[in-house]
Design a protein around this motif. Structure first.
Motif, PDB file in Angstrom:
ATOM      1  N   HIS A  45       0.858  -1.185   0.000  1.00 31.88           N
ATOM      2  CA  HIS A  45       0.000   0.000   0.000  1.00 31.88           C
ATOM      3  C   HIS A  45       0.892   1.232   0.000  1.00 31.88           C
ATOM      4  O   HIS A  45       1.655   1.462   0.941  1.00 31.88           O
ATOM      5  CB  HIS A  45      -0.914  -0.002   1.222  1.00 31.88           C
ATOM      6  N   LYS A  46       0.781   2.028  -1.044  1.00 31.06           N
ATOM      7  CA  LYS A  46       1.619   3.207  -1.197  1.00 31.06           C
ATOM      8  C   LYS A  46       0.781   4.474  -1.038  1.00 31.06           C
ATOM      9  O   LYS A  46      -0.436   4.449  -1.216  1.00 31.06           O
ATOM     10  CB  LYS A  46       2.295   3.202  -2.569  1.00 31.06           C
ATOM     11  N   PRO A  47       1.432   5.594  -0.708  1.00 33.41           N
ATOM     12  CA  PRO A  47       0.689   6.864  -0.604  1.00 33.41           C
ATOM     13  C   PRO A  47       0.076   7.249  -1.945  1.00 33.41           C
ATOM     14  O   PRO A  47       0.651   7.010  -3.008  1.00 33.41           O
ATOM     15  CB  PRO A  47       1.758   7.866  -0.161  1.00 33.41           C
ATOM     16  N   VAL A  48      -1.100   7.851  -1.882  1.00 30.91           N
ATOM     17  CA  VAL A  48      -1.791   8.290  -3.092  1.00 30.91           C
ATOM     18  C   VAL A  48      -1.319   9.697  -3.434  1.00 30.91           C
ATOM     19  O   VAL A  48      -1.407  10.606  -2.599  1.00 30.91           O
ATOM     20  CB  VAL A  48      -3.319   8.268  -2.883  1.00 30.91           C
ATOM     21  N   PRO A  49      -0.790   9.924  -4.633  1.00 32.04           N
ATOM     22  CA  PRO A  49      -0.282  11.261  -4.987  1.00 32.04           C
ATOM     23  C   PRO A  49      -1.403  12.287  -5.084  1.00 32.04           C
ATOM     24  O   PRO A  49      -2.486  12.009  -5.601  1.00 32.04           O
ATOM     25  CB  PRO A  49       0.397  11.032  -6.340  1.00 32.04           C
ATOM     26  N   ALA A  50      -1.112  13.478  -4.573  1.00 32.63           N
ATOM     27  CA  ALA A  50      -2.102  14.555  -4.580  1.00 32.63           C
ATOM     28  C   ALA A  50      -1.386  15.873  -4.347  1.00 32.63           C
ATOM     29  O   ALA A  50      -0.155  15.925  -4.189  1.00 32.63           O
ATOM     30  CB  ALA A  50      -3.162  14.325  -3.504  1.00 32.63           C
ATOM     31  N   LYS A  51      -2.159  16.948  -4.345  1.00 34.02           N
ATOM     32  CA  LYS A  51      -1.676  18.278  -3.988  1.00 34.02           C
ATOM     33  C   LYS A  51      -2.580  18.814  -2.887  1.00 34.02           C
ATOM     34  O   LYS A  51      -3.802  18.688  -2.974  1.00 34.02           O
ATOM     35  CB  LYS A  51      -1.678  19.223  -5.188  1.00 34.02           C
ATOM     36  N   ALA A  52      -1.970  19.413  -1.870  1.00 27.90           N
ATOM     37  CA  ALA A  52      -2.728  19.908  -0.723  1.00 27.90           C
ATOM     38  C   ALA A  52      -2.313  21.338  -0.416  1.00 27.90           C
ATOM     39  O   ALA A  52      -1.163  21.731  -0.636  1.00 27.90           O
ATOM     40  CB  ALA A  52      -2.504  19.018   0.501  1.00 27.90           C
ATOM     41  N   LEU A  53      -3.268  22.104   0.084  1.00 26.66           N
ATOM     42  CA  LEU A  53      -3.002  23.477   0.511  1.00 26.66           C
ATOM     43  C   LEU A  53      -2.474  23.430   1.936  1.00 26.66           C
ATOM     44  O   LEU A  53      -3.229  23.233   2.889  1.00 26.66           O
ATOM     45  CB  LEU A  53      -4.275  24.311   0.430  1.00 26.66           C
ATOM     46  N   LEU A  54      -1.158  23.616   2.079  1.00 23.51           N
ATOM     47  CA  LEU A  54      -0.489  23.459   3.367  1.00 23.51           C
ATOM     48  C   LEU A  54       0.353  24.694   3.668  1.00 23.51           C
ATOM     49  O   LEU A  54       0.743  25.433   2.752  1.00 23.51           O
ATOM     50  CB  LEU A  54       0.413  22.220   3.359  1.00 23.51           C
ATOM     51  N   PRO A  55       0.665  24.916   4.938  1.00 20.63           N
ATOM     52  CA  PRO A  55       1.567  26.026   5.278  1.00 20.63           C
ATOM     53  C   PRO A  55       2.970  25.754   4.746  1.00 20.63           C
ATOM     54  O   PRO A  55       3.416  24.607   4.681  1.00 20.63           O
ATOM     55  CB  PRO A  55       1.523  26.064   6.808  1.00 20.63           C
ATOM     56  N   THR A  56       3.641  26.813   4.362  1.00 22.50           N
ATOM     57  CA  THR A  56       4.987  26.654   3.819  1.00 22.50           C
ATOM     58  C   THR A  56       5.975  26.188   4.882  1.00 22.50           C
ATOM     59  O   THR A  56       6.995  25.585   4.564  1.00 22.50           O
ATOM     60  CB  THR A  56       5.462  27.985   3.227  1.00 22.50           C
ATOM     61  N   SER A  57       5.664  26.454   6.149  1.00 24.45           N
ATOM     62  CA  SER A  57       6.522  26.026   7.247  1.00 24.45           C
ATOM     63  C   SER A  57       5.818  24.944   8.046  1.00 24.45           C
ATOM     64  O   SER A  57       4.595  24.969   8.218  1.00 24.45           O
ATOM     65  CB  SER A  57       6.867  27.211   8.156  1.00 24.45           C
ATOM     66  N   ASP A  58       6.599  23.985   8.540  1.00 29.14           N
ATOM     67  CA  ASP A  58       6.025  22.910   9.350  1.00 29.14           C
ATOM     68  C   ASP A  58       5.723  23.359  10.771  1.00 29.14           C
ATOM     69  O   ASP A  58       4.975  22.686  11.489  1.00 29.14           O
ATOM     70  CB  ASP A  58       6.983  21.713   9.390  1.00 29.14           C
ATOM     71  N   ASN A  59       6.285  24.481  11.186  1.00 30.57           N
ATOM     72  CA  ASN A  59       6.051  25.006  12.536  1.00 30.57           C
ATOM     73  C   ASN A  59       4.912  26.016  12.480  1.00 30.57           C
ATOM     74  O   ASN A  59       5.073  27.140  12.007  1.00 30.57           O
ATOM     75  CB  ASN A  59       7.320  25.667  13.088  1.00 30.57           C
ATOM     76  N   ILE A  60       3.728  25.600  12.944  1.00 29.21           N
ATOM     77  CA  ILE A  60       2.545  26.449  12.896  1.00 29.21           C
ATOM     78  C   ILE A  60       2.418  27.205  14.211  1.00 29.21           C
ATOM     79  O   ILE A  60       2.463  26.611  15.289  1.00 29.21           O
ATOM     80  CB  ILE A  60       1.277  25.611  12.648  1.00 29.21           C
ATOM     81  N   SER A  61       2.271  28.521  14.116  1.00 31.43           N
ATOM     82  CA  SER A  61       2.106  29.352  15.303  1.00 31.43           C
ATOM     83  C   SER A  61       0.630  29.645  15.523  1.00 31.43           C
ATOM     84  O   SER A  61      -0.219  29.334  14.692  1.00 31.43           O
ATOM     85  CB  SER A  61       2.888  30.661  15.150  1.00 31.43           C
ATOM     86  N   ASP A  62       0.334  30.275  16.650  1.00 36.80           N
ATOM     87  CA  ASP A  62      -1.045  30.614  16.990  1.00 36.80           C
ATOM     88  C   ASP A  62      -1.471  31.976  16.454  1.00 36.80           C
ATOM     89  O   ASP A  62      -2.607  32.394  16.659  1.00 36.80           O
ATOM     90  CB  ASP A  62      -1.228  30.591  18.519  1.00 36.80           C
ATOM     91  N   THR A  63      -0.571  32.681  15.790  1.00 36.51           N
ATOM     92  CA  THR A  63      -0.903  34.021  15.302  1.00 36.51           C
ATOM     93  C   THR A  63      -1.721  33.984  14.026  1.00 36.51           C
ATOM     94  O   THR A  63      -2.400  34.950  13.688  1.00 36.51           O
ATOM     95  CB  THR A  63       0.387  34.820  15.060  1.00 36.51           C
ATOM     96  N   GLY A  64      -1.682  32.871  13.306  1.00 36.34           N
ATOM     97  CA  GLY A  64      -2.444  32.772  12.069  1.00 36.34           C
ATOM     98  C   GLY A  64      -1.865  33.575  10.932  1.00 36.34           C
ATOM     99  O   GLY A  64      -2.600  34.036  10.056  1.00 36.34           O
ATOM    100  N   THR A  65      -0.542  33.768  10.918  1.00 31.65           N
ATOM    101  CA  THR A  65       0.105  34.561   9.868  1.00 31.65           C
ATOM    102  C   THR A  65       0.882  33.689   8.889  1.00 31.65           C
ATOM    103  O   THR A  65       1.687  34.207   8.119  1.00 31.65           O
ATOM    104  CB  THR A  65       1.054  35.584  10.509  1.00 31.65           C
ATOM    105  N   ASP A 133     -10.285  15.264 -11.864  1.00 23.74           N
ATOM    106  CA  ASP A 133     -10.327  16.349 -12.840  1.00 23.74           C
ATOM    107  C   ASP A 133     -10.118  17.676 -12.111  1.00 23.74           C
ATOM    108  O   ASP A 133     -10.930  18.052 -11.262  1.00 23.74           O
ATOM    109  CB  ASP A 133     -11.676  16.343 -13.556  1.00 23.74           C
ATOM    110  N   PRO A 134      -9.047  18.417 -12.420  1.00 27.31           N
ATOM    111  CA  PRO A 134      -8.817  19.686 -11.712  1.00 27.31           C
ATOM    112  C   PRO A 134      -9.888  20.726 -11.984  1.00 27.31           C
ATOM    113  O   PRO A 134     -10.119  21.612 -11.162  1.00 27.31           O
ATOM    114  CB  PRO A 134      -7.443  20.136 -12.233  1.00 27.31           C
ATOM    115  N   ARG A 135     -10.571  20.630 -13.126  1.00 25.07           N
ATOM    116  CA  ARG A 135     -11.633  21.593 -13.422  1.00 25.07           C
ATOM    117  C   ARG A 135     -12.827  21.390 -12.490  1.00 25.07           C
ATOM    118  O   ARG A 135     -13.418  22.359 -12.007  1.00 25.07           O
ATOM    119  CB  ARG A 135     -12.057  21.454 -14.886  1.00 25.07           C
ATOM    120  N   ILE A 136     -13.162  20.138 -12.230  1.00 23.69           N
ATOM    121  CA  ILE A 136     -14.261  19.862 -11.301  1.00 23.69           C
ATOM    122  C   ILE A 136     -13.870  20.265  -9.886  1.00 23.69           C
ATOM    123  O   ILE A 136     -14.688  20.788  -9.121  1.00 23.69           O
ATOM    124  CB  ILE A 136     -14.650  18.374 -11.371  1.00 23.69           C
ATOM    125  N   PHE A 137     -12.601  20.041  -9.525  1.00 27.20           N
ATOM    126  CA  PHE A 137     -12.152  20.449  -8.194  1.00 27.20           C
ATOM    127  C   PHE A 137     -12.204  21.963  -8.047  1.00 27.20           C
ATOM    128  O   PHE A 137     -12.562  22.482  -6.978  1.00 27.20           O
ATOM    129  CB  PHE A 137     -10.735  19.943  -7.946  1.00 27.20           C
TER     130      PHE A 137
END
Length: 264
Positions: A45-65, A133-137
């Protein structure tokens, strides 16, 4: 890579989009998406390739910036309670590796409190599989944004109407109409008193709503941030069907009349 319209918005606004997500746009169930990680004639079982909207840094602060961007990920798991997918960022070579440098195994982090570096739980609205389909997404994201915009506009509109004070200028409910309501209501005196207050409250709110709508329509430059609700047009039926209940004798008579008419 698609861009997200809320990159500069506060964090709490970005997280609210998943509330308005429409699952009807999805062509597969979460189990079917994860099943794409299995190869033919193989139990790996391998990871399914995708694209996700993620923060550029792995360290998330509480300021929301934090800054967000669409990044290549591998989908590892799904949580049906939260309706979120577990994803992990790909390395510069596009691989999904664990902390030991070995290929990440989907489901390995299940029932664990801590996540590895680069792993995030994300809702479906922030995850686009490479097999869809990226258009439907894009239509799915636009639908959620439009629904959120409409809901926020209606919340602001109703808040403005509810905060309007009741003054002596506001028309009051006709005593005759109120007495007619009392006559048709079978209730105790205490409930009757609460009912009268509720009726008067709704009546005063309706009067304020009419006044508020008139002001917004006549001064759009001062109330550009207010969106009036769209009234649905009432449709008039083209025809009206009437149903008649006939007794046994009447039904037999009508049937005989129809038979005799057809004989001609």
């Amino acid at each position: 890579t698609p861009t997200h319209p809320d990159l500069k918005a506060p964090l709490h606004l970005r997280q609210r989009n998943h509330i308005f997500d429409n699952e009807e746009f999805d062509c597969r169930t979460p189990e079917d998406w994860l099943a794409l990680g299995f190869e033919l004639d193989s139990t790996d079982h391998k990871p399914v390739p995708a694209k996700a909207l993620l923060p550029t840094s792995d360290n998330i602060s509480d300021t929301g910036t934090e800054q967000y961007m669409w990044q290549s990920v591998g989908v590892l798991d799904y949580c049906p309670e939260k309706k979120q997918y577990l994803v992990q960022k790909a390395d510069p070579l596009g691989r999904i590796r664990d902390r030991n440098g070995k290929p990440a195994v989907p489901g390995a982090q299940r029932n664990k409190d801590s996540l590895l570096a680069g792993q995030f739980w994300v809702p479906r609205i922030r995850l686009m599989f490479c097999a869809e389909d990226p258009r439907i997404f894009a239509q799915r994201v636009q639908f959620a944004l439009n629904s959120r915009k409409t809901t926020e506009a209606m919340l602001l509109y109703n808040l403005c109407v509810d905060c309007m004070p009741f003054s002596s200028v506001t028309p009051t409910l006709d005593p005759t109409s109120l007495q007619r309501i009392r006559d048709f209501t079978l209730s105790t005196p205490e409930r009757m008193k609460r009912l009268e207050k509720e009726v008067e409250l709704h009546y005063n709110r309706t009067m304020n709503k009419l006044s508020f709508d008139w002001v917004v329509q006549n001064k759009p430059e001062e109330f550009s941030y207010i969106t009036l609700p769209q009234e649905e047009p009432e449709s008039v039926p083209q025809s009206v069907e009437q149903q008649f209940v006939l007794s046994g004798h009447e039904f037999a008579t009508a049937k005989n009349m129809r038979i005799s008419t057809q004989s001609y």
